[in-house]
Write an enzyme that holds these catalytic residues in place. Sequence first.
Site, PDB file in Angstrom:
ATOM      1  N   ARG A 137       0.649  -1.139   0.092  1.00  0.00           N
ATOM      2  CA  ARG A 137      -0.081  -0.056  -0.145  1.00  0.00           C
ATOM      3  C   ARG A 137       0.893   1.133  -0.153  1.00  0.00           C
ATOM      4  O   ARG A 137       0.401   2.149   0.677  1.00  0.00           O
ATOM      5  CB  ARG A 137      -1.059   0.008   1.245  1.00  0.00           C
ATOM      6  CG  ARG A 137      -0.099  -0.020   2.344  1.00  0.00           C
ATOM      7  CD  ARG A 137      -0.601   0.343   3.971  1.00  0.00           C
ATOM      8  NE  ARG A 137      -0.020  -0.530   4.675  1.00  0.00           N
ATOM      9  CZ  ARG A 137      -0.005  -0.173   5.795  1.00  0.00           C
ATOM     10  NH1 ARG A 137      -0.856   0.582   6.126  1.00  0.00           N
ATOM     11  NH2 ARG A 137       0.823  -0.927   6.875  1.00  0.00           N
ATOM     12  N   LYS A 147       2.029   6.339   1.516  1.00  0.00           N
ATOM     13  CA  LYS A 147       1.579   5.277   2.249  1.00  0.00           C
ATOM     14  C   LYS A 147       0.305   5.230   1.983  1.00  0.00           C
ATOM     15  O   LYS A 147      -0.574   6.519   2.685  1.00  0.00           O
ATOM     16  CB  LYS A 147       2.236   5.558   3.446  1.00  0.00           C
ATOM     17  CG  LYS A 147       2.440   4.057   4.178  1.00  0.00           C
ATOM     18  CD  LYS A 147       2.808   4.268   5.478  1.00  0.00           C
ATOM     19  CE  LYS A 147       2.643   2.966   6.644  1.00  0.00           C
ATOM     20  NZ  LYS A 147       3.068   3.104   7.741  1.00  0.00           N
ATOM     21  N   ARG A 175      15.063  -2.692   4.614  1.00  0.00           N
ATOM     22  CA  ARG A 175      14.808  -3.504   5.876  1.00  0.00           C
ATOM     23  C   ARG A 175      15.654  -4.878   5.935  1.00  0.00           C
ATOM     24  O   ARG A 175      15.874  -5.121   4.808  1.00  0.00           O
ATOM     25  CB  ARG A 175      13.207  -3.751   6.029  1.00  0.00           C
ATOM     26  CG  ARG A 175      12.271  -2.524   5.639  1.00  0.00           C
ATOM     27  CD  ARG A 175      11.234  -3.038   4.805  1.00  0.00           C
ATOM     28  NE  ARG A 175      10.527  -1.941   4.068  1.00  0.00           N
ATOM     29  CZ  ARG A 175       9.455  -1.433   4.923  1.00  0.00           C
ATOM     30  NH1 ARG A 175       8.901  -1.836   5.972  1.00  0.00           N
ATOM     31  NH2 ARG A 175       8.882  -0.311   4.194  1.00  0.00           N
ATOM     32  N   ASP A 230      10.604  -6.978   9.045  1.00  0.00           N
ATOM     33  CA  ASP A 230      10.228  -5.972   7.889  1.00  0.00           C
ATOM     34  C   ASP A 230      10.012  -4.683   8.242  1.00  0.00           C
ATOM     35  O   ASP A 230       9.901  -3.690   7.563  1.00  0.00           O
ATOM     36  CB  ASP A 230       8.948  -6.563   7.000  1.00  0.00           C
ATOM     37  CG  ASP A 230       7.815  -6.922   8.078  1.00  0.00           C
ATOM     38  OD1 ASP A 230       8.067  -7.546   8.732  1.00  0.00           O
ATOM     39  OD2 ASP A 230       6.687  -6.201   7.761  1.00  0.00           O
ATOM     40  N   ASN A 231      10.032  -4.515   9.658  1.00  0.00           N
ATOM     41  CA  ASN A 231       9.761  -3.139  10.108  1.00  0.00           C
ATOM     42  C   ASN A 231      11.239  -2.603  10.915  1.00  0.00           C
ATOM     43  O   ASN A 231      11.185  -1.962  11.913  1.00  0.00           O
ATOM     44  CB  ASN A 231       8.681  -3.166  11.266  1.00  0.00           C
ATOM     45  CG  ASN A 231       7.301  -3.404  10.344  1.00  0.00           C
ATOM     46  OD1 ASN A 231       7.207  -2.986   9.374  1.00  0.00           O
ATOM     47  ND2 ASN A 231       6.316  -3.913  11.132  1.00  0.00           N
ATOM     48  N   ASP A 280       7.613   2.392  10.613  1.00  0.00           N
ATOM     49  CA  ASP A 280       6.263   1.795  10.742  1.00  0.00           C
ATOM     50  C   ASP A 280       5.507   1.988  12.122  1.00  0.00           C
ATOM     51  O   ASP A 280       5.714   1.288  13.086  1.00  0.00           O
ATOM     52  CB  ASP A 280       6.259   0.312  10.261  1.00  0.00           C
ATOM     53  CG  ASP A 280       5.918   0.195   9.065  1.00  0.00           C
ATOM     54  OD1 ASP A 280       5.933   1.204   8.127  1.00  0.00           O
ATOM     55  OD2 ASP A 280       5.739  -0.811   8.524  1.00  0.00           O
TER      56      ASP A 280
HETATM   57  P1  AMP Z   1       2.951  -3.475   8.184  1.00  0.00           P
HETATM   58  O1  AMP Z   1       1.773  -3.796   9.275  1.00  0.00           O
HETATM   59  O2  AMP Z   1       2.757  -1.805   8.085  1.00  0.00           O
HETATM   60  O3  AMP Z   1       4.255  -3.585   8.586  1.00  0.00           O
HETATM   61  O4  AMP Z   1       2.527  -4.166   6.670  1.00  0.00           O
HETATM   62  C1  AMP Z   1       2.967  -5.419   6.569  1.00  0.00           C
HETATM   63  C2  AMP Z   1       2.496  -5.952   5.389  1.00  0.00           C
HETATM   64  O5  AMP Z   1       1.146  -5.794   4.910  1.00  0.00           O
HETATM   65  C3  AMP Z   1       3.032  -5.316   4.262  1.00  0.00           C
HETATM   66  O6  AMP Z   1       3.438  -5.994   3.142  1.00  0.00           O
HETATM   67  C4  AMP Z   1       2.287  -4.004   3.985  1.00  0.00           C
HETATM   68  O7  AMP Z   1       2.395  -3.571   2.409  1.00  0.00           O
HETATM   69  C5  AMP Z   1       1.069  -5.210   3.730  1.00  0.00           C
HETATM   70  N1  AMP Z   1      -0.252  -4.032   4.112  1.00  0.00           N
HETATM   71  C6  AMP Z   1      -0.862  -3.408   5.181  1.00  0.00           C
HETATM   72  N2  AMP Z   1      -1.897  -2.907   4.851  1.00  0.00           N
HETATM   73  C7  AMP Z   1      -2.366  -3.202   3.466  1.00  0.00           C
HETATM   74  C8  AMP Z   1      -3.215  -2.878   2.748  1.00  0.00           C
HETATM   75  N3  AMP Z   1      -4.415  -2.056   3.067  1.00  0.00           N
HETATM   76  N4  AMP Z   1      -3.179  -3.053   1.456  1.00  0.00           N
HETATM   77  C9  AMP Z   1      -2.220  -3.933   0.940  1.00  0.00           C
HETATM   78  N5  AMP Z   1      -1.539  -4.233   1.851  1.00  0.00           N
HETATM   79  C10 AMP Z   1      -1.428  -3.969   3.073  1.00  0.00           C
HETATM   80 MG    MG Z   2       5.815  -2.688   7.709  1.00  0.00          MG
END
Ligand code: AMP
Ligand code: MG
Length: 481
Positions: free
Chosen positions: A84, A103, A173, A242-243, A252
Amino acid sequence: MKLSNSYIGLPEEFYQLINPTPVESPTMLAFNEELANSLNLELEDKEKLEIFSGNKVPKNSTPIALNYSGHQFGNFVHELGDGRAVLLGEILGKNGNYDLQLKGSGQTQFSRQGDGRSALGPVIREYILSEAMHSLNIPTTRALAAISTGEYVARDSFEPGGILTRVASSHIRVGTFEYFASRQQWENVKLLADFSIQRHYPEIRETKNHYLELLKRVASNQSILLSKWMSVGFVHGVMNTDNFTISGETIDYGPCAFLDEYHPGKVFSSIDQNGRYAFGNQPSIASWNLASLAGCLIAFINKDSDKANELATEVLDNFSTETNQRILDLMCKKIGIDGAVKENQDLLRQLLKIMMDNESDFTITFRSLADLLEDKSDNFDKQFKDKTAISEWLDNWKNILSRDERNFSKISEEMKLINPVCIPRNHQIQKTIESAYNNDFSKMQEMIEVVRKPFDENKKYTSYTEAPTEAQKVLKTFCGT
Ligand code: AMP
Ligand code: MG
Protein backbone atom coordinates in the site's frame (compact mmCIF):
# COMPACT_ATOMS: atom_id res chain seq x y z
CA MET A 1 11.06 19.12 -7.10
CA LYS A 2 14.13 17.19 -8.26
CA LEU A 3 13.76 13.45 -7.77
CA SER A 4 16.12 10.64 -8.58
CA ASN A 5 15.72 6.93 -7.91
CA SER A 6 18.84 4.90 -7.33
CA TYR A 7 16.80 1.82 -6.39
CA ILE A 8 15.71 1.27 -9.98
CA GLY A 9 19.34 0.67 -10.87
CA LEU A 10 18.94 -2.64 -9.03
CA PRO A 11 17.58 -5.72 -10.88
CA GLU A 12 13.85 -5.85 -11.56
CA GLU A 13 13.17 -8.46 -8.84
CA PHE A 14 13.76 -5.67 -6.32
CA TYR A 15 10.61 -3.72 -7.12
CA GLN A 16 7.53 -3.22 -9.24
CA LEU A 17 7.12 -0.14 -11.44
CA ILE A 18 3.73 1.20 -10.38
CA ASN A 19 2.02 4.55 -10.22
CA PRO A 20 -0.11 5.64 -7.27
CA THR A 21 -3.86 5.26 -7.84
CA PRO A 22 -5.58 8.66 -7.95
CA VAL A 23 -8.11 9.58 -5.26
CA GLU A 24 -11.42 11.38 -5.46
CA SER A 25 -11.15 14.66 -3.55
CA PRO A 26 -7.97 15.10 -1.55
CA THR A 27 -7.53 17.65 1.22
CA MET A 28 -4.23 18.55 2.85
CA LEU A 29 -4.58 18.07 6.62
CA ALA A 30 -1.01 18.71 7.66
CA PHE A 31 2.12 19.70 5.83
CA ASN A 32 5.50 19.72 7.52
CA GLU A 33 7.00 23.06 6.44
CA GLU A 34 10.15 22.63 8.49
CA LEU A 35 10.86 19.24 6.92
CA ALA A 36 10.02 20.55 3.44
CA ASN A 37 12.48 23.33 3.99
CA SER A 38 15.24 20.93 5.03
CA LEU A 39 14.54 18.98 1.82
CA ASN A 40 14.78 22.16 -0.27
CA LEU A 41 11.25 21.48 -1.41
CA GLU A 42 9.37 24.37 -2.91
CA LEU A 43 5.93 23.61 -4.28
CA GLU A 44 2.72 25.55 -4.81
CA ASP A 45 -0.18 24.38 -2.64
CA LYS A 46 -2.04 22.95 -5.63
CA GLU A 47 0.96 20.92 -6.72
CA LYS A 48 1.62 19.65 -3.19
CA LEU A 49 -1.92 18.36 -2.99
CA GLU A 50 -1.77 16.71 -6.41
CA ILE A 51 1.58 15.04 -5.84
CA PHE A 52 1.17 13.88 -2.25
CA SER A 53 -2.31 12.50 -2.88
CA GLY A 54 -0.90 10.45 -5.74
CA ASN A 55 -3.08 12.27 -8.27
CA LYS A 56 -0.08 13.51 -10.19
CA VAL A 57 3.24 11.81 -10.68
CA PRO A 58 5.93 14.48 -10.54
CA LYS A 59 8.28 14.99 -13.46
CA ASN A 60 11.37 12.79 -13.19
CA SER A 61 9.71 10.42 -10.73
CA THR A 62 9.61 6.69 -11.47
CA PRO A 63 7.32 5.34 -8.74
CA ILE A 64 8.03 1.84 -7.49
CA ALA A 65 6.76 -0.56 -4.85
CA LEU A 66 9.59 -2.33 -3.04
CA ASN A 67 9.86 -6.05 -2.61
CA TYR A 68 10.64 -7.61 0.77
CA SER A 69 9.85 -10.56 3.04
CA GLY A 70 10.06 -10.68 6.78
CA HIS A 71 9.64 -12.52 10.03
CA GLN A 72 6.31 -11.52 11.50
CA PHE A 73 6.00 -12.51 15.17
CA GLY A 74 8.82 -14.97 14.57
CA ASN A 75 7.27 -16.65 11.50
CA PHE A 76 8.81 -16.20 8.10
CA VAL A 77 6.53 -14.69 5.45
CA HIS A 78 7.99 -15.29 2.02
CA GLU A 79 6.40 -12.33 0.28
CA LEU A 80 5.39 -9.02 1.84
CA GLY A 81 6.50 -5.92 -0.06
CA ASP A 82 4.92 -2.49 -0.35
CA GLY A 83 1.28 -3.50 -0.59
CA ARG A 84 0.00 0.00 0.00
CA ALA A 85 2.92 2.28 -0.66
CA VAL A 86 5.00 3.63 -3.51
CA LEU A 87 8.38 5.24 -3.50
CA LEU A 88 8.23 8.40 -5.58
CA GLY A 89 11.99 8.78 -5.55
CA GLU A 90 14.87 10.32 -3.66
CA ILE A 91 15.33 13.95 -2.92
CA LEU A 92 18.56 15.67 -2.03
CA GLY A 93 18.03 17.69 1.12
CA LYS A 94 20.29 19.78 3.31
CA ASN A 95 21.29 16.66 5.29
CA GLY A 96 21.60 14.15 2.46
CA ASN A 97 19.44 11.96 0.29
CA TYR A 98 15.96 10.95 1.43
CA ASP A 99 13.28 8.60 0.12
CA LEU A 100 9.88 10.14 -0.50
CA GLN A 101 7.18 7.52 -0.16
CA LEU A 102 3.40 7.68 -0.36
CA LYS A 103 1.70 5.33 2.09
CA GLY A 104 -1.92 4.43 1.39
CA SER A 105 -1.54 5.15 -2.32
CA GLY A 106 -3.33 2.16 -3.84
CA GLN A 107 -2.77 -1.44 -4.77
CA THR A 108 0.48 -2.92 -6.01
CA GLN A 109 1.46 -6.45 -6.96
CA PHE A 110 2.24 -6.97 -3.25
CA SER A 111 -1.23 -6.06 -1.99
CA ARG A 112 -2.48 -9.65 -1.67
CA GLN A 113 -6.03 -9.26 -0.24
CA GLY A 114 -5.44 -5.67 0.84
CA ASP A 115 -6.98 -2.58 -0.74
CA GLY A 116 -3.67 -0.73 -0.87
CA ARG A 117 -5.19 2.09 1.12
CA SER A 118 -4.84 3.43 4.61
CA ALA A 119 -7.47 4.71 6.98
CA LEU A 120 -6.99 8.29 8.12
CA GLY A 121 -6.51 7.28 11.78
CA PRO A 122 -3.16 5.51 11.25
CA VAL A 123 -2.00 8.40 9.04
CA ILE A 124 -2.67 10.88 11.84
CA ARG A 125 -1.08 8.54 14.38
CA GLU A 126 2.11 8.17 12.32
CA TYR A 127 2.33 11.90 11.66
CA ILE A 128 2.10 12.79 15.36
CA LEU A 129 4.29 9.97 16.63
CA SER A 130 7.08 10.41 14.14
CA GLU A 131 7.14 14.17 14.75
CA ALA A 132 7.28 13.51 18.50
CA MET A 133 10.11 11.00 18.10
CA HIS A 134 12.10 13.40 15.96
CA SER A 135 11.62 16.13 18.56
CA LEU A 136 12.82 13.73 21.27
CA ASN A 137 16.03 13.34 19.24
CA ILE A 138 15.25 9.75 18.31
CA PRO A 139 16.14 8.56 14.78
CA THR A 140 12.95 8.12 12.80
CA THR A 141 11.30 8.34 9.43
CA ARG A 142 9.28 11.54 9.24
CA ALA A 143 5.96 12.70 7.91
CA LEU A 144 5.89 15.35 5.22
CA ALA A 145 2.18 15.42 4.49
CA ALA A 146 -1.08 13.96 5.75
CA ILE A 147 -3.92 13.93 3.26
CA SER A 148 -7.52 12.93 3.53
CA THR A 149 -8.57 11.24 0.30
CA GLY A 150 -12.30 11.98 0.31
CA GLU A 151 -12.86 8.24 -0.08
CA TYR A 152 -13.80 5.59 2.46
CA VAL A 153 -11.96 2.41 3.29
CA ALA A 154 -13.59 -0.73 4.66
CA ARG A 155 -12.05 -1.80 7.95
CA ASP A 156 -14.13 -3.01 10.93
CA SER A 157 -16.45 -0.27 9.77
CA PHE A 158 -16.06 2.28 6.99
CA GLU A 159 -13.43 4.88 7.81
CA PRO A 160 -12.20 7.94 5.94
CA GLY A 161 -9.10 7.24 3.85
CA GLY A 162 -5.73 8.94 4.19
CA ILE A 163 -2.31 9.12 2.59
CA LEU A 164 0.89 9.84 4.43
CA THR A 165 4.04 11.07 2.71
CA ARG A 166 6.90 9.44 4.52
CA VAL A 167 10.47 10.67 4.39
CA ALA A 168 13.12 8.08 5.25
CA SER A 169 16.85 7.86 4.82
CA SER A 170 15.92 4.65 3.01
CA HIS A 171 13.30 1.90 3.10
CA ILE A 172 15.76 -0.99 3.20
CA ARG A 173 14.79 -3.45 5.91
CA VAL A 174 16.21 -6.67 7.28
CA GLY A 175 13.22 -8.19 5.45
CA THR A 176 14.61 -6.92 2.13
CA PHE A 177 17.73 -9.02 2.68
CA GLU A 178 15.63 -11.97 3.78
CA TYR A 179 13.64 -11.85 0.54
CA PHE A 180 16.70 -12.67 -1.54
CA ALA A 181 18.49 -14.86 1.01
CA SER A 182 15.44 -17.11 1.45
CA ARG A 183 15.41 -17.62 -2.33
CA GLN A 184 19.14 -18.26 -2.34
CA GLN A 185 19.64 -15.33 -4.71
CA TRP A 186 23.06 -14.58 -3.29
CA GLU A 187 24.07 -12.24 -6.08
CA ASN A 188 21.09 -10.04 -5.18
CA VAL A 189 21.92 -10.18 -1.47
CA LYS A 190 25.38 -8.90 -2.37
CA LEU A 191 23.96 -6.16 -4.58
CA LEU A 192 21.64 -5.08 -1.78
CA ALA A 193 24.49 -5.09 0.75
CA ASP A 194 26.63 -2.98 -1.59
CA PHE A 195 23.71 -0.64 -2.20
CA SER A 196 23.10 -0.31 1.55
CA ILE A 197 26.77 0.43 2.19
CA GLN A 198 26.84 3.04 -0.57
CA ARG A 199 23.68 4.64 0.77
CA HIS A 200 24.23 4.53 4.53
CA TYR A 201 27.78 3.63 5.37
CA PRO A 202 30.02 4.70 2.46
CA GLU A 203 32.97 5.08 4.81
CA ILE A 204 33.19 1.29 5.25
CA ARG A 205 33.73 0.56 1.55
CA GLU A 206 37.45 0.53 2.08
CA THR A 207 37.44 -1.78 5.10
CA LYS A 208 38.78 -5.32 4.71
CA ASN A 209 35.57 -7.13 5.59
CA HIS A 210 32.89 -4.66 4.69
CA TYR A 211 29.95 -7.10 4.95
CA LEU A 212 30.89 -7.82 8.55
CA GLU A 213 31.33 -4.08 8.98
CA LEU A 214 27.83 -3.52 7.55
CA LEU A 215 26.40 -5.86 10.18
CA LYS A 216 28.35 -4.00 12.86
CA ARG A 217 27.08 -0.61 11.69
CA VAL A 218 23.46 -1.71 11.58
CA ALA A 219 23.90 -3.24 15.04
CA SER A 220 25.45 -0.07 16.36
CA ASN A 221 22.72 2.20 14.98
CA GLN A 222 20.00 -0.13 16.20
CA SER A 223 21.63 -0.23 19.61
CA ILE A 224 21.50 3.56 19.80
CA LEU A 225 17.90 3.50 18.62
CA LEU A 226 16.75 0.83 21.06
CA SER A 227 18.35 2.50 24.04
CA LYS A 228 16.62 5.74 23.12
CA TRP A 229 13.25 4.02 22.78
CA MET A 230 13.71 2.44 26.19
CA SER A 231 14.68 5.75 27.78
CA VAL A 232 11.38 7.39 26.81
CA GLY A 233 9.12 4.38 27.33
CA PHE A 234 8.37 3.77 23.66
CA VAL A 235 6.80 0.46 22.68
CA HIS A 236 7.05 -0.15 18.93
CA GLY A 237 4.53 -2.96 18.94
CA VAL A 238 5.49 -4.78 15.73
CA MET A 239 9.24 -5.28 15.64
CA ASN A 240 8.99 -7.69 12.73
CA THR A 241 12.10 -7.91 10.56
CA ASP A 242 10.24 -6.06 7.79
CA ASN A 243 9.85 -3.14 10.19
CA PHE A 244 13.52 -3.08 11.15
CA THR A 245 15.68 -0.74 9.12
CA ILE A 246 19.26 -0.92 7.91
CA SER A 247 19.60 2.81 8.59
CA GLY A 248 18.66 2.52 12.28
CA GLU A 249 15.58 4.74 11.96
CA THR A 250 12.30 3.93 13.65
CA ILE A 251 9.87 2.83 10.94
CA ASP A 252 6.20 1.84 10.76
CA TYR A 253 4.15 3.38 13.48
CA GLY A 254 1.40 0.80 13.76
CA PRO A 255 0.11 -0.29 17.15
CA CYS A 256 2.89 1.57 18.94
CA ALA A 257 2.52 3.68 22.07
CA PHE A 258 4.39 5.33 24.90
CA LEU A 259 4.11 3.85 28.36
CA ASP A 260 1.84 5.54 30.83
CA GLU A 261 2.48 3.48 33.98
CA TYR A 262 5.80 1.69 33.99
CA HIS A 263 5.81 -2.04 33.45
CA PRO A 264 8.41 -3.99 31.45
CA GLY A 265 5.75 -6.44 30.32
CA LYS A 266 3.54 -3.75 28.83
CA VAL A 267 2.01 -4.58 25.45
CA PHE A 268 -0.40 -2.36 23.54
CA SER A 269 -0.84 -4.15 20.26
CA SER A 270 -4.04 -6.15 19.98
CA ILE A 271 -2.26 -8.69 17.77
CA ASP A 272 0.63 -9.33 20.15
CA GLN A 273 -1.08 -12.11 22.11
CA ASN A 274 2.06 -13.54 23.70
CA GLY A 275 3.82 -10.30 24.51
CA ARG A 276 6.68 -10.96 22.09
CA TYR A 277 7.11 -7.22 21.55
CA ALA A 278 6.50 -6.11 25.13
CA PHE A 279 8.38 -3.01 26.30
CA GLY A 280 11.13 -4.88 28.15
CA ASN A 281 11.61 -7.46 25.38
CA GLN A 282 12.56 -4.94 22.74
CA PRO A 283 16.36 -5.13 23.08
CA SER A 284 16.37 -8.92 22.79
CA ILE A 285 14.00 -8.79 19.82
CA ALA A 286 16.37 -6.34 18.15
CA SER A 287 19.12 -8.87 18.68
CA TRP A 288 16.89 -11.56 17.15
CA ASN A 289 16.31 -9.33 14.11
CA LEU A 290 20.01 -8.66 13.77
CA ALA A 291 20.63 -12.41 13.88
CA SER A 292 18.27 -12.69 10.89
CA LEU A 293 20.35 -10.09 9.06
CA ALA A 294 23.54 -11.91 10.04
CA GLY A 295 22.05 -15.10 8.56
CA CYS A 296 21.60 -13.32 5.22
CA LEU A 297 25.13 -11.94 5.17
CA ILE A 298 26.95 -14.91 6.66
CA ALA A 299 28.28 -16.33 3.38
CA PHE A 300 29.94 -13.00 2.61
CA ILE A 301 31.45 -12.53 6.05
CA ASN A 302 33.87 -15.43 5.67
CA LYS A 303 34.25 -18.38 3.29
CA ASP A 304 34.86 -20.63 6.29
CA SER A 305 31.39 -20.98 7.82
CA ASP A 306 32.69 -21.63 11.35
CA LYS A 307 34.77 -18.49 11.20
CA ALA A 308 31.83 -16.52 9.75
CA ASN A 309 29.59 -17.74 12.57
CA GLU A 310 32.13 -16.82 15.17
CA LEU A 311 32.50 -13.29 13.76
CA ALA A 312 28.75 -12.72 13.49
CA THR A 313 28.12 -14.10 16.98
CA GLU A 314 30.66 -11.68 18.37
CA VAL A 315 28.74 -8.78 16.78
CA LEU A 316 25.49 -10.01 18.30
CA ASP A 317 27.02 -10.54 21.72
CA ASN A 318 28.51 -7.06 21.62
CA PHE A 319 25.17 -5.68 20.59
CA SER A 320 23.50 -7.09 23.69
CA THR A 321 26.21 -5.91 26.06
CA GLU A 322 26.46 -2.46 24.51
CA THR A 323 22.72 -1.97 24.34
CA ASN A 324 22.28 -2.90 27.99
CA GLN A 325 24.99 -0.48 28.97
CA ARG A 326 23.55 2.26 26.76
CA ILE A 327 20.15 1.81 28.37
CA LEU A 328 21.69 1.97 31.84
CA ASP A 329 23.63 5.10 30.88
CA LEU A 330 20.58 6.89 29.51
CA MET A 331 18.31 5.81 32.34
CA CYS A 332 20.84 6.82 34.99
CA LYS A 333 21.33 10.13 33.22
CA LYS A 334 17.58 10.68 33.57
CA ILE A 335 18.09 10.72 37.32
CA GLY A 336 21.29 12.74 37.17
CA ILE A 337 23.75 9.94 37.93
CA ASP A 338 26.52 8.13 36.08
CA GLY A 339 25.45 4.76 34.68
CA ALA A 340 28.97 3.36 34.67
CA VAL A 341 28.94 3.09 38.49
CA LYS A 342 27.57 -0.15 39.95
CA GLU A 343 25.99 1.56 42.97
CA ASN A 344 24.13 3.91 40.63
CA GLN A 345 22.87 1.06 38.49
CA ASP A 346 21.44 -0.56 41.60
CA LEU A 347 19.78 2.70 42.57
CA LEU A 348 18.13 2.90 39.16
CA ARG A 349 16.91 -0.71 39.36
CA GLN A 350 15.40 -0.03 42.79
CA LEU A 351 13.55 2.98 41.42
CA LEU A 352 12.16 0.99 38.49
CA LYS A 353 11.00 -1.75 40.84
CA ILE A 354 9.22 0.77 43.06
CA MET A 355 7.67 2.40 40.00
CA MET A 356 6.44 -0.95 38.76
CA ASP A 357 4.94 -1.85 42.14
CA ASN A 358 3.19 1.53 42.34
CA GLU A 359 2.15 1.70 38.67
CA SER A 360 3.86 5.08 38.50
CA ASP A 361 3.65 7.06 35.34
CA PHE A 362 6.97 6.72 33.51
CA THR A 363 7.21 10.22 32.07
CA ILE A 364 5.80 12.13 35.03
CA THR A 365 7.95 10.30 37.57
CA PHE A 366 11.23 11.10 35.86
CA ARG A 367 10.33 14.67 35.03
CA SER A 368 9.04 15.44 38.50
CA LEU A 369 12.22 14.05 40.05
CA ALA A 370 13.97 16.97 38.38
CA ASP A 371 11.37 19.33 39.89
CA LEU A 372 11.85 17.74 43.26
CA LEU A 373 15.46 18.87 43.33
CA GLU A 374 14.12 22.41 43.19
CA ASP A 375 11.48 21.69 45.84
CA LYS A 376 8.61 22.26 43.47
CA SER A 377 6.99 19.00 42.65
CA ASP A 378 3.35 18.28 43.40
CA ASN A 379 3.28 15.50 40.88
CA PHE A 380 5.90 13.18 42.22
CA ASP A 381 4.07 12.13 45.37
CA LYS A 382 0.95 11.19 43.46
CA GLN A 383 2.88 8.53 41.57
CA PHE A 384 3.37 6.39 44.67
CA LYS A 385 0.64 4.70 46.69
CA ASP A 386 3.20 3.26 49.07
CA LYS A 387 5.24 6.18 50.40
CA THR A 388 7.74 4.25 52.50
CA ALA A 389 9.83 2.62 49.80
CA ILE A 390 10.06 5.74 47.69
CA SER A 391 10.96 8.07 50.52
CA GLU A 392 13.83 5.78 51.50
CA TRP A 393 14.89 5.68 47.86
CA LEU A 394 14.78 9.48 47.66
CA ASP A 395 17.12 9.76 50.63
CA ASN A 396 19.62 7.41 48.98
CA TRP A 397 19.34 9.26 45.71
CA LYS A 398 19.91 12.67 47.24
CA ASN A 399 22.79 11.23 49.18
CA ILE A 400 24.48 10.10 45.98
CA LEU A 401 23.69 13.38 44.26
CA SER A 402 25.16 15.41 47.08
CA ARG A 403 28.55 13.89 46.23
CA ASP A 404 28.28 15.39 42.75
CA GLU A 405 30.28 18.52 42.01
CA ARG A 406 27.15 20.04 40.41
CA ASN A 407 24.60 21.57 42.75
CA PHE A 408 20.99 20.32 42.78
CA SER A 409 19.75 23.15 40.64
CA LYS A 410 22.30 22.38 37.91
CA ILE A 411 21.49 18.66 38.06
CA SER A 412 17.80 19.46 37.81
CA GLU A 413 18.40 21.69 34.80
CA GLU A 414 20.34 18.94 33.01
CA MET A 415 17.72 16.33 33.85
CA LYS A 416 15.05 18.53 32.33
CA LEU A 417 16.86 18.56 29.01
CA ILE A 418 16.40 14.80 28.65
CA ASN A 419 13.21 14.03 30.59
CA PRO A 420 10.26 15.10 28.46
CA VAL A 421 7.19 16.78 29.91
CA CYS A 422 5.09 15.75 26.97
CA ILE A 423 4.95 12.50 25.07
CA PRO A 424 2.19 11.67 22.60
CA ARG A 425 -0.05 9.74 24.93
CA ASN A 426 -2.24 7.06 23.46
CA HIS A 427 -5.50 8.43 24.82
CA GLN A 428 -4.74 11.86 23.37
CA ILE A 429 -3.94 10.39 19.97
CA GLN A 430 -7.20 8.46 20.12
CA LYS A 431 -9.11 11.65 20.93
CA THR A 432 -7.37 13.46 18.10
CA ILE A 433 -8.34 10.75 15.64
CA GLU A 434 -11.94 10.78 16.90
CA SER A 435 -12.12 14.57 16.41
CA ALA A 436 -10.69 14.20 12.90
CA TYR A 437 -13.32 11.58 12.10
CA ASN A 438 -15.88 14.23 13.11
CA ASN A 439 -14.23 16.66 10.70
CA ASP A 440 -12.53 18.69 13.41
CA PHE A 441 -8.81 18.87 12.65
CA SER A 442 -7.93 21.55 15.18
CA LYS A 443 -6.89 19.03 17.82
CA MET A 444 -4.59 17.34 15.34
CA GLN A 445 -2.89 20.65 14.56
CA GLU A 446 -2.64 21.42 18.27
CA MET A 447 -1.18 18.03 19.13
CA ILE A 448 1.43 18.24 16.38
CA GLU A 449 2.53 21.61 17.78
CA VAL A 450 2.63 20.34 21.36
CA VAL A 451 4.69 17.20 20.67
CA ARG A 452 7.23 19.30 18.79
CA LYS A 453 8.36 20.83 22.09
CA PRO A 454 8.53 17.81 24.38
CA PHE A 455 10.85 19.34 26.97
CA ASP A 456 9.00 22.64 27.43
CA GLU A 457 6.59 23.23 30.28
CA ASN A 458 3.58 24.55 28.47
CA LYS A 459 0.92 26.00 30.76
CA LYS A 460 -1.56 26.27 27.92
CA TYR A 461 -1.62 22.59 27.07
CA THR A 462 -1.32 20.81 30.41
CA SER A 463 -3.89 18.18 29.38
CA TYR A 464 -1.26 16.67 27.08
CA THR A 465 1.13 16.16 29.97
CA GLU A 466 -1.32 14.37 32.25
CA ALA A 467 -1.60 10.63 32.62
CA PRO A 468 -4.91 9.13 31.50
CA THR A 469 -7.56 8.38 34.10
CA GLU A 470 -8.68 4.75 34.30
CA ALA A 471 -11.61 5.60 32.03
CA GLN A 472 -9.39 7.35 29.49
CA LYS A 473 -6.85 4.55 29.19
CA VAL A 474 -6.60 2.93 25.78
CA LEU A 475 -6.14 -0.70 26.62
CA LYS A 476 -5.35 -2.07 23.19
CA THR A 477 -4.11 -0.40 20.07
CA PHE A 478 -5.17 -1.88 16.80
CA CYS A 479 -3.06 -1.85 13.68
CA GLY A 480 -6.07 -0.48 11.85
CA THR A 481 -4.24 -0.32 8.54
P1 AMP B 1 2.84 -3.32 8.23
O1 AMP B 1 1.85 -3.81 9.22
O2 AMP B 1 2.64 -1.89 7.87
O3 AMP B 1 4.25 -3.58 8.60
O4 AMP B 1 2.53 -4.12 6.89
C1 AMP B 1 2.75 -5.49 6.72
C2 AMP B 1 2.50 -5.90 5.29
O5 AMP B 1 1.11 -5.80 4.97
C3 AMP B 1 3.21 -5.04 4.26
O6 AMP B 1 3.59 -5.90 3.20
C4 AMP B 1 2.15 -4.08 3.82
O7 AMP B 1 2.39 -3.57 2.53
C5 AMP B 1 0.91 -4.96 3.83
N1 AMP B 1 -0.33 -4.19 4.00
C6 AMP B 1 -0.76 -3.58 5.13
N2 AMP B 1 -1.93 -2.96 4.92
C7 AMP B 1 -2.26 -3.16 3.62
C8 AMP B 1 -3.36 -2.76 2.80
N3 AMP B 1 -4.37 -2.02 3.25
N4 AMP B 1 -3.36 -3.16 1.51
C9 AMP B 1 -2.34 -3.91 1.02
N5 AMP B 1 -1.28 -4.31 1.74
C10 AMP B 1 -1.23 -3.94 3.04
MG1 MG C 1 5.80 -2.62 7.69
